[in-house]
Enzyme design. Structure first.
Site, short mmCIF file in Angstrom:
data_model
loop_
_atom_site.label_atom_id
_atom_site.label_comp_id
_atom_site.label_asym_id
_atom_site.label_seq_id
_atom_site.Cartn_x
_atom_site.Cartn_y
_atom_site.Cartn_z
N GLY A 10 -3.13 -34.57 31.37
CA GLY A 10 -3.39 -34.28 32.78
C GLY A 10 -2.36 -33.32 33.34
O GLY A 10 -1.46 -32.86 32.61
N ILE A 12 0.18 -33.78 35.65
CA ILE A 12 1.56 -34.26 35.62
C ILE A 12 1.94 -34.71 34.19
O ILE A 12 3.04 -34.42 33.71
CB ILE A 12 1.78 -35.41 36.63
CG1 ILE A 12 1.44 -34.93 38.05
CG2 ILE A 12 3.23 -35.92 36.58
CD1 ILE A 12 1.54 -35.97 39.13
N ASP A 31 -5.22 -39.47 26.27
CA ASP A 31 -5.98 -38.96 27.41
C ASP A 31 -7.46 -38.95 27.03
O ASP A 31 -7.81 -38.59 25.90
CB ASP A 31 -5.53 -37.53 27.73
CG ASP A 31 -5.83 -37.13 29.16
OD1 ASP A 31 -4.89 -36.81 29.89
OD2 ASP A 31 -7.03 -37.15 29.55
N GLY A 36 -8.18 -34.81 32.73
CA GLY A 36 -7.19 -34.04 31.96
C GLY A 36 -7.90 -32.91 31.22
O GLY A 36 -9.12 -32.84 31.20
N LEU A 76 0.33 -42.82 33.53
CA LEU A 76 -0.16 -41.83 34.50
C LEU A 76 -1.69 -41.76 34.55
O LEU A 76 -2.23 -41.14 35.46
CB LEU A 76 0.39 -40.43 34.15
CG LEU A 76 1.79 -40.10 34.66
CD1 LEU A 76 2.85 -40.78 33.82
CD2 LEU A 76 2.02 -38.61 34.63
N THR A 95 -11.10 -47.67 36.90
CA THR A 95 -10.10 -47.00 36.06
C THR A 95 -8.70 -47.43 36.47
O THR A 95 -7.86 -47.75 35.63
CB THR A 95 -10.19 -45.46 36.21
OG1 THR A 95 -11.53 -45.08 36.00
CG2 THR A 95 -9.29 -44.73 35.25
N TYR A 149 -8.78 -46.05 46.94
CA TYR A 149 -7.76 -45.49 46.06
C TYR A 149 -6.40 -46.14 46.35
O TYR A 149 -5.73 -46.64 45.45
CB TYR A 149 -7.70 -43.98 46.26
CG TYR A 149 -6.64 -43.29 45.44
CD1 TYR A 149 -6.61 -43.41 44.05
CD2 TYR A 149 -5.66 -42.50 46.05
CE1 TYR A 149 -5.63 -42.78 43.30
CE2 TYR A 149 -4.68 -41.86 45.30
CZ TYR A 149 -4.67 -42.00 43.93
OH TYR A 149 -3.70 -41.38 43.19
N LYS A 153 -4.31 -48.72 43.88
CA LYS A 153 -2.94 -48.43 43.46
C LYS A 153 -1.97 -49.51 43.95
O LYS A 153 -0.99 -49.83 43.28
CB LYS A 153 -2.51 -47.05 43.98
CG LYS A 153 -3.15 -45.92 43.21
CD LYS A 153 -2.61 -45.90 41.78
CE LYS A 153 -2.88 -44.61 41.06
NZ LYS A 153 -2.21 -44.55 39.75
#
Ligand code: UDP
Length: 327
Positions: A10, A12, A31, A36, A76, A95, A149, A153
């Site tokens: 991805g 980052i 990944d 990504g 990540l 996810t 989102y 998180k």
């Protein structure tokens, strides 16, 4: 050190892979290439200390093997980008929550350190600036997709910290503020690559709302350095850290800067939020990190200012436009 980077191809993740290799570490990147891109790691594929696996972290046997082989996990892999979140909420929630559950459960078996990357979105509609780690999280109602989102998180953060408190799994939680730089793409809604692409191709630059909303943009190279330094600090375990820049810029001002730095003829237009995202979309007027906790533990500038950051994205996108294509 052997590091597993989930989401290693991805935006980052690929910069972190590169940085850790430069520091002499071994990198295992995994990944599923959903957001990504294999192009991001092309230059690393021949590096003797770089190993990559194209698979989803939901494939538990594969992920278990990778976790076992490494000393530390940089987690990540996640659904990112406000546009993607609004358009694919099921994928976002599943996810982000399932992926983190799997990583923590596997890491816990052999007590491998895990660094979780959360987001400044978790501060939600908080009004007291700058946002610091112990502040309340002020989220909107569940019928507004955007908040799923932040909420997913926040659950990741709770779970990681619970693993530390209950099972002594060493975890570090980071909250990334707006992170930008080469390889970030605008497809999932991110503003800087979108503006640069629009400016370079001479099409209208789309400022959402009235453009008075402001953000602080950090360069990805500063952010990955901070992630690495935190992972090395014993005192960081069990704590939450903001990572970002304090240099604030309104979105209209950002559009103007990009337009002038690219000498573009593009027109700056205003698009109502309802049209840009969804009916009733709520944006944050400002978002500034308190980075004193981070700076008390590691050396952190950040080194790049906004002009340099914008220039790096312009250079990257110009090179892409000039690159020969197969078609
Ligand atoms: N934005 C914009 N035009 C675009 C994309 C985004 O004006 O083409 C705005 C967006 O509404 C937000 C800011 O730019 O206020 C930053 O958006 P981004 O998705 O990059 O990050 P966010 O801060 O929303 O996570």
């Amino acid at each position: 050190m052997k590091a597993l980077i989930t989401g290693g191809a991805g935006f980052i993740g690929s910069h972190l892979s590169e940085y850790l290799l430069e520091q002499g570490h071994q990198v295992f990147a995994v990944d599923d290439l959903s957001t990504g891109n294999i192009e991001n790691i092309l230059q690393l594929k021949t590096h003797p200390h770089f190993h990559y696996t194209i698979d989803t972290i939901m494939n538990v046997p594969v992920t278990a093997e990778l976790v076992d082989r490494c000393d530390v996990v940089f987690h990540l892999a996640a659904a990112v980008g406000v546009k993607l979140i609004v358009e694919s909420p099921v994928r976002t929630i599943e996810t982000n929550i399932k992926g983190t559950e799997i990583i923590l459960e596997l890491a816990n078996k052999k007590k491998k350190k895990v660094l979780i990357t959360s987001t400044s979105e978790v501060y939600g509609k908080g009004k007291q600036l700058p946002f610091s780690e112990a502040d309340d999280l002020v989220l909107g109602p569940t019928h507004k997709g955007r908040w799923s989102y932040a909420c997913s998180k926040a659950i990741d953060e709770f779970l990681a910290l619970a693993y530390w408190h209950e099972k002594r799994l060493p975890v570090v939680v980071t909250r990334l503020f707006n992170t930008v730089g080469p390889r970030q793409i605008g497809r999932y809604g991110m503003v800087l690559p979108t503006f640069v692409k629009q400016a370079l191709s001479g099409v209208e630059m789309t400022v959402f709302g009235d453009g008075s909303q402001a953000r602080c943009f950090a360069h990805v190279s500063d952010v990955v350095e901070a992630l690495y330094r935190l992972s090395e600090k014993e005192e960081a375990v069990g704590q939450v850290f903001n990572i970002g820049s304090k240099e604030e810029c309104t979105i209209l001002n950002l559009a103007e800067k990009v337009k002038s730095m690219t000498a573009s003829q593009s027109k700056i237009v205003f698009v109502p939020y309802d049209k840009a995202y969804e009916e009733g979309f709520e944006d944050m007027p400002r978002r500034v990190p308190d980075i004193s906790r981070l700076q008390s533990l590691i050396e952190y500038g950040p080194a790049k200012n906004l002009e340099q950051i914008i220039q790096s994205v312009i250079d990257y996108q110009r090179a892409l436009l000039e690159a020969p294509t197969d078609t």
